[in-house]
Write an enzyme that holds these catalytic residues in place. Structure first.
Site, PDB file in Angstrom:
ATOM      1  N   HIS A   7     -11.646  -1.907  59.706  1.00 31.25           N
ATOM      2  CA  HIS A   7     -13.052  -1.316  59.275  1.00 31.25           C
ATOM      3  C   HIS A   7     -13.309  -1.476  58.455  1.00 31.25           C
ATOM      4  O   HIS A   7     -12.370  -1.151  56.921  1.00 31.25           O
ATOM      5  CB  HIS A   7     -13.430  -0.342  60.570  1.00 31.25           C
ATOM      6  N   GLU A  43     -15.571  12.039  62.615  1.00 30.76           N
ATOM      7  CA  GLU A  43     -15.383   9.980  62.302  1.00 30.76           C
ATOM      8  C   GLU A  43     -16.062   9.736  63.954  1.00 30.76           C
ATOM      9  O   GLU A  43     -15.607  10.136  65.377  1.00 30.76           O
ATOM     10  CB  GLU A  43     -14.306   9.396  62.263  1.00 30.76           C
ATOM     11  N   GLN A  60     -16.438   2.413  60.713  1.00 30.64           N
ATOM     12  CA  GLN A  60     -15.395   4.175  60.514  1.00 30.64           C
ATOM     13  C   GLN A  60     -16.865   5.203  60.046  1.00 30.64           C
ATOM     14  O   GLN A  60     -17.095   4.968  58.857  1.00 30.64           O
ATOM     15  CB  GLN A  60     -14.962   3.764  59.707  1.00 30.64           C
ATOM     16  N   HIS A  84     -14.735   3.276  51.993  1.00 29.71           N
ATOM     17  CA  HIS A  84     -13.812   2.139  51.882  1.00 29.71           C
ATOM     18  C   HIS A  84     -13.495   1.357  52.870  1.00 29.71           C
ATOM     19  O   HIS A  84     -14.334   1.037  53.912  1.00 29.71           O
ATOM     20  CB  HIS A  84     -12.083   3.361  52.106  1.00 29.71           C
ATOM     21  N   GLU A 134      -7.243   0.405  52.902  1.00 24.67           N
ATOM     22  CA  GLU A 134      -6.919   1.498  53.080  1.00 24.67           C
ATOM     23  C   GLU A 134      -6.052   0.136  54.558  1.00 24.67           C
ATOM     24  O   GLU A 134      -6.853  -0.867  54.518  1.00 24.67           O
ATOM     25  CB  GLU A 134      -7.958   2.428  54.068  1.00 24.67           C
TER      26      GLU A 134
HETATM   27  N1  CMX Z   1     -13.603   4.784  46.325  1.00 23.21           N
HETATM   28  C1  CMX Z   1     -13.712   3.829  44.855  1.00 23.21           C
HETATM   29  N2  CMX Z   1     -13.663   5.173  43.885  1.00 23.21           N
HETATM   30  C2  CMX Z   1     -12.624   6.307  43.389  1.00 23.21           C
HETATM   31  C3  CMX Z   1     -13.102   6.476  45.386  1.00 23.21           C
HETATM   32  C4  CMX Z   1     -13.962   5.950  46.335  1.00 23.21           C
HETATM   33  N3  CMX Z   1     -13.388   6.083  47.945  1.00 23.21           N
HETATM   34  N4  CMX Z   1     -12.510   7.563  45.452  1.00 23.21           N
HETATM   35  C5  CMX Z   1     -12.304   7.969  44.172  1.00 23.21           C
HETATM   36  N5  CMX Z   1     -12.250   7.068  43.747  1.00 23.21           N
HETATM   37  C6  CMX Z   1     -12.098   7.041  41.565  1.00 23.21           C
HETATM   38  C7  CMX Z   1     -13.286   8.263  41.337  1.00 23.21           C
HETATM   39  O1  CMX Z   1     -14.811   7.066  40.947  1.00 23.21           O
HETATM   40  C8  CMX Z   1     -12.547   8.200  39.972  1.00 23.21           C
HETATM   41  O2  CMX Z   1     -12.555   7.140  39.173  1.00 23.21           O
HETATM   42  P1  CMX Z   1     -12.458   7.715  37.701  1.00 23.21           P
HETATM   43  O3  CMX Z   1     -11.689   8.592  37.694  1.00 23.21           O
HETATM   44  O4  CMX Z   1     -12.449   6.493  37.166  1.00 23.21           O
HETATM   45  O5  CMX Z   1     -14.059   8.615  37.516  1.00 23.21           O
HETATM   46  C9  CMX Z   1     -10.938   8.420  40.793  1.00 23.21           C
HETATM   47  O6  CMX Z   1     -10.752   7.414  41.404  1.00 23.21           O
HETATM   48  C10 CMX Z   1      -9.976   9.809  41.188  1.00 23.21           C
HETATM   49  O7  CMX Z   1     -11.085  10.308  41.639  1.00 23.21           O
HETATM   50  P2  CMX Z   1     -11.175  11.626  42.390  1.00 23.21           P
HETATM   51  O8  CMX Z   1     -12.735  12.392  43.296  1.00 23.21           O
HETATM   52  O9  CMX Z   1     -11.291  12.908  41.177  1.00 23.21           O
HETATM   53  O10 CMX Z   1     -10.260  11.885  43.823  1.00 23.21           O
HETATM   54  P3  CMX Z   1      -8.743  12.179  43.875  1.00 23.21           P
HETATM   55  O11 CMX Z   1      -7.960  11.482  42.342  1.00 23.21           O
HETATM   56  O12 CMX Z   1      -8.797  13.565  43.717  1.00 23.21           O
HETATM   57  O13 CMX Z   1      -8.031  11.069  45.219  1.00 23.21           O
HETATM   58  C11 CMX Z   1      -8.014   8.614  46.231  1.00 23.21           C
HETATM   59  C12 CMX Z   1      -8.939   9.778  44.591  1.00 23.21           C
HETATM   60  C13 CMX Z   1      -7.672   7.616  46.329  1.00 23.21           C
HETATM   61  C14 CMX Z   1      -6.284   9.479  45.298  1.00 23.21           C
HETATM   62  C15 CMX Z   1      -7.998  10.046  47.648  1.00 23.21           C
HETATM   63  O14 CMX Z   1      -9.389   9.708  47.399  1.00 23.21           O
HETATM   64  C16 CMX Z   1      -7.514   9.915  48.600  1.00 23.21           C
HETATM   65  O15 CMX Z   1      -6.709  10.053  49.086  1.00 23.21           O
HETATM   66  N6  CMX Z   1      -8.344   8.995  49.565  1.00 23.21           N
HETATM   67  C17 CMX Z   1      -7.386   8.812  50.860  1.00 23.21           C
HETATM   68  C18 CMX Z   1      -7.514   9.435  51.673  1.00 23.21           C
HETATM   69  C19 CMX Z   1      -9.300   9.319  52.408  1.00 23.21           C
HETATM   70  O16 CMX Z   1      -9.849   9.285  51.558  1.00 23.21           O
HETATM   71  N7  CMX Z   1      -9.372   9.834  53.258  1.00 23.21           N
HETATM   72  C20 CMX Z   1     -11.069   9.892  53.865  1.00 23.21           C
HETATM   73  C21 CMX Z   1     -10.970   8.803  54.817  1.00 23.21           C
HETATM   74  C22 CMX Z   1     -10.150   8.709  56.415  1.00 23.21           C
HETATM   75  C23 CMX Z   1      -9.516   7.068  57.120  1.00 23.21           C
HETATM   76  O17 CMX Z   1     -10.382   6.508  56.981  1.00 23.21           O
HETATM   77  O18 CMX Z   1      -9.857   7.840  58.041  1.00 23.21           O
HETATM   78 CO    CO Z   2     -10.099   4.873  57.529  1.00 21.63          CO
END
Ligand code: CMX
Ligand code: CO
Length: 154
Positions: A7, A43, A60, A84, A134
């Site tokens: 997705h 979602e 999604q 993502h 993912e």
């Molecule tokens: N795409 C690209 N970059 C991203 C991003 C995204 N979706 N989310 C965060 N970032 C980047 C930010 O821009 C930042 O980069 P810089 O420091 O270079 O500016 C860095 O990652 C840290 O960003 P943050 O806002 O401080 O975020 P955190 O460190 O707290 O968390 C992450 C980052 C990836 C660990 C967190 O977003 C995560 O755990 N993601 C996985 C879970 C998720 O997204 N769940 C929702 C979807 C559920 C599903 O698909 O079912």
């Molecule tokens: Co997803």
């Protein structure tokens, strides 16, 4: 063993309005919807096409359920848009371990529950050229591929 795009995750402020846009503009219907409190999202999965391994590819649509969730944080910074990409694999545990060994940060120690009973994990966007990535294992999808719908075609 990433075998398909499972997705594309799209962050939105108003899930119902975004679902309606996808229905009215493209004719895509909601295949499944749920609240995943672990991920902090409400979602909707829009099924786009079936795939060779018996699973499918989806859009999604994601609306955050809390202000401190990853999608809420991302929306506050970027506004709506692609959040993502998710690749399907028959073995999320094995692939996550192999990718971790290549030096990419895997966000979870063990995969968690995703849409429709799937098992999911994420690769850190900073290690993936800016793309939150993912990995998804769908229950029932096979590595070998699904049998053809009509064997007489082959
Ligand atoms: N795409 C690209 N970059 C991203 C991003 C995204 N979706 N989310 C965060 N970032 C980047 C930010 O821009 C930042 O980069 P810089 O420091 O270079 O500016 C860095 O990652 C840290 O960003 P943050 O806002 O401080 O975020 P955190 O460190 O707290 O968390 C992450 C980052 C990836 C660990 C967190 O977003 C995560 O755990 N993601 C996985 C879970 C998720 O997204 N769940 C929702 C979807 C559920 C599903 O698909 O079912
Ligand atoms: Co997803």
């Amino acid at each position: 063993m990433l075998t398909r795009i499972d997705h594309i995750g799209i962050a939105c402020f108003d899930l119902d309005a975004t679902v309606e846009f996808y229905r009215a503009t493209y004719g895509f219907e909601v295949f499944h919807s749920e609240v995943n409190e672990d991920q902090g999202v409400r979602e909707a999965m829009l099924r786009i096409n079936g795939t060779d391994d018996g699973a499918a590819s989806y859009v999604q649509l994601l609306q955050p359920t809390s202000d401190d969730s990853p999608v809420a944080k991302w929306l506050a910074r970027h506004g709506e848009g692609v959040h993502h990409i998710a690749f399907g694999t028959p073995d999320v545990d094995g692939d996550a371990a192999a990718i971790r060994d290549r030096g990419v940060r895997v966000v979870y120690d063990t995969p968690r529950r995703g849409s429709m009973g799937s098992r999911i994990t994420f690769l850190h966007p900073r290690d993936c050229h800016g793309v939150l990535t993912e990995l998804v294992t769908t229950p029932g999808a096979s590595a070998a591929g699904a049998p053809p719908a009509d064997p007489s075609d082959h």
